[in-house]
Enzyme design. Structure first.
Site, short mmCIF file in Angstrom:
data_model
loop_
_atom_site.label_atom_id
_atom_site.label_comp_id
_atom_site.label_asym_id
_atom_site.label_seq_id
_atom_site.Cartn_x
_atom_site.Cartn_y
_atom_site.Cartn_z
N TYR A 114 -1.67 -0.63 9.84
CA TYR A 114 -0.76 -1.74 10.17
C TYR A 114 0.34 -1.20 11.11
CZ TYR A 114 2.75 -5.37 8.96
OH TYR A 114 3.69 -6.36 8.97
N ASP A 186 -3.27 1.11 1.56
CA ASP A 186 -2.80 -0.26 1.78
C ASP A 186 -4.00 -1.17 1.52
OD1 ASP A 186 -2.02 -2.74 2.80
OD2 ASP A 186 -0.68 -1.83 4.27
C1 LIG Z 1 1.65 -7.80 6.54
C2 LIG Z 1 1.23 -6.45 6.14
C3 LIG Z 1 2.14 -5.54 5.62
C4 LIG Z 1 3.61 -5.84 5.53
O1 LIG Z 1 3.90 -6.89 4.67
P1 LIG Z 1 5.23 -7.79 4.86
O2 LIG Z 1 5.34 -8.49 3.57
O3 LIG Z 1 4.99 -8.66 6.05
O4 LIG Z 1 6.36 -6.84 5.09
C5 LIG Z 1 1.68 -4.30 5.23
N1 LIG Z 1 0.38 -3.97 5.35
C6 LIG Z 1 -0.53 -4.83 5.84
C7 LIG Z 1 -1.95 -4.40 5.94
C8 LIG Z 1 -0.14 -6.08 6.26
O5 LIG Z 1 -1.03 -6.91 6.79
#
Ligand SMILES: *Cc1c(COP(=O)(O)O)cnc(C)c1O
Length: 395
Positions: A114, A186
């Protein structure tokens, strides 16, 4: 119904997410937990005040019964030892990374991460004296070759942001664990319903709850779920960095979680239907979706994942910018905007060349990321079909 503390339930996760983190008896019978708003917590006696560290609730920033309910539910979903919430998914990422590093350390970061996570490494970790090496998402056990003496963390994200490469999480985690390096993933795309990182050797699973868990594009929220060996480090990192989500946002996360299984099943099915239609279009050079049999990551996805969400990308055959604009500007059901995971369908153009350093992007055409929301996929296909008609007449 009673709360079954500490019992590892054999029930299906689709059922579990309806019951986890709920205790109606403690809520006068009401089905859902209350929204606790609060900063100060009162202590009844001097003894209680002096035993501050042993109290379940001490101060608003440290948690409320509302945050505890969602943390318990997400912890169960991911099969962790401890889950902590953060005010955004991004802060879940930064809090998790900062739990493991100090000046002079080194981390390994997947090249398809990301984008804001990459920015955090380049603009912030670098300033703290923590070095980042980006690696090819397809590296697998070859990650061992990039490990340095001061490597403390391997960060993974699968499938990759924007381009959806599947990582062999098990192989990477095994190689890292053998060298006592923490592994963070993630897991926003799949959520704990479709992939459980901790069962594949990952230490810490991150979810941007803003996406599918909240599910309605109406709140920002993040979660970090840790296994037993990293729980303390994660808990301390969140405490020291001070990120605490708002009460309403936390409640929206709890509410979204209850319908996650039906929404994801729909996103999966409709997403695949639209992806398959796109794969047959002459305007489309490639569809990047690991649940498509033709995708290079399909075997890994099939072996490890229980489902796919509604987010994938396509690469168009080269056309002038004006043709892309004609297609996108006239779409009626797809909105153009960031974030995803809500009920609404979205489309955004992107250029992988601007956010890849360990791998190269060879495609010449415009790349587009689509989020297939809860619309009837036939309506979405009509919208895209009309878009391709505009694209052709402007090309
Ligand atoms: C959107 C996203 C984030 C961050 O999340 P927010 O709540 O927008 O700060 C982190 N990792 C991935 C893979 C995302 O798509």
């Amino acid at each position: 119904m009673t709360k079954r503390d500490g019992v590892r339930d054999p029930r299906h996760p689709d059922t579990e997410i309806l019951h986890s983190g709920r205790d109606p008896e403690a809520q006068h019978g009401f089905v859902n937990p209350s929204v606790y708003r609060g900063s100060t917590v009162l202590f009844p006696t001097l003894d209680a005040l002096e035993a501050y560290d042993q109290q379940t609730y001490r101060y608003g920033r440290h948690g409320t019964p509302t945050t505890a309910a969602l943390e318990e539910a997400l912890c169960q979903l991911e099969g962790g030892a401890r889950c902590v919430l953060t005010p955004s998914g991004y802060q879940a990422v930064t809090t998790a990374i900062l739990a493991f590093v100090k000046a002079g350390d080194h981390i390994l970061m997947v090249d398809t991460v990301y984008q804001p996570t990459r920015k955090f490494c380049d603009a912030f970790l670098a300033r703290l004296g923590v070095a980042t090496t980006y690696y090819d998402p397809l590296i697998g056990e070859g990650i061992a070759g990039l490990v340095q003496e001061n490597t403390r963390l391997v960060f993974t994200e699968s499938p990759g942001s924007l381009t959806f490469e599947m990582q062999d999480i098990g192989a990477i985690a095994k190689a890292a664990r053998a060298r006592d390096i923490a592994v963070v993933m993630d897991n926003t795309w799949a959520t704990g319903l479709y992939f459980r990182p901790l069962e594949h050797g990952v230490d810490v699973s991150i979810n941007a709850c803003t996406k599918y868990i909240v599910g309605h594009a109406d709140a920002m929220l993040g979660a970090i779920t840790a296994n037993a060996r990293t729980a303390r480090a994660i808990e301390m990192s969140r405490l020291l960095l001070g990120g605490c989500p708002g009460s309403e946002e936390t409640y929206l996360g709890l509410r979204g979680l209850r319908t996650l299984a039906v929404r994801l099943a729909r996103h999966h099915k409709a997403g695949l239907e639209v992806a398959e239609w796109l794969a047959g279009r002459p305007e489309v050079a490639r569809v990047l979706h690991p649940a498509l049999a033709s995708d290079p990551g399909h075997a890994l996805w099939k072996a490890q994942y229980k489902g796919a969400s509604g987010l994938f990308s396509i690469v168009l055959n080269p056309v002038p910018r004006a043709a892309v604009a004609a297609m996108l500007d006239g779409l009626e059901l797809f909105g153009m905007g960031y974030s995803w995971g809500g009920y609404e369908s979205l489309i955004v153009p992107f250029d992988p060349k601007t956010c890849r350093t360990a791998t190269t992007w060879g495609d010449a055409g415009q790349a587009l990321r689509l989020h297939i929301g809860l619309d009837d996929p036939r309506d979405l296909i009509s919208d895209l079909d009309a878009g391709f008609t505009r694209l052709k007449s402007a090309a």
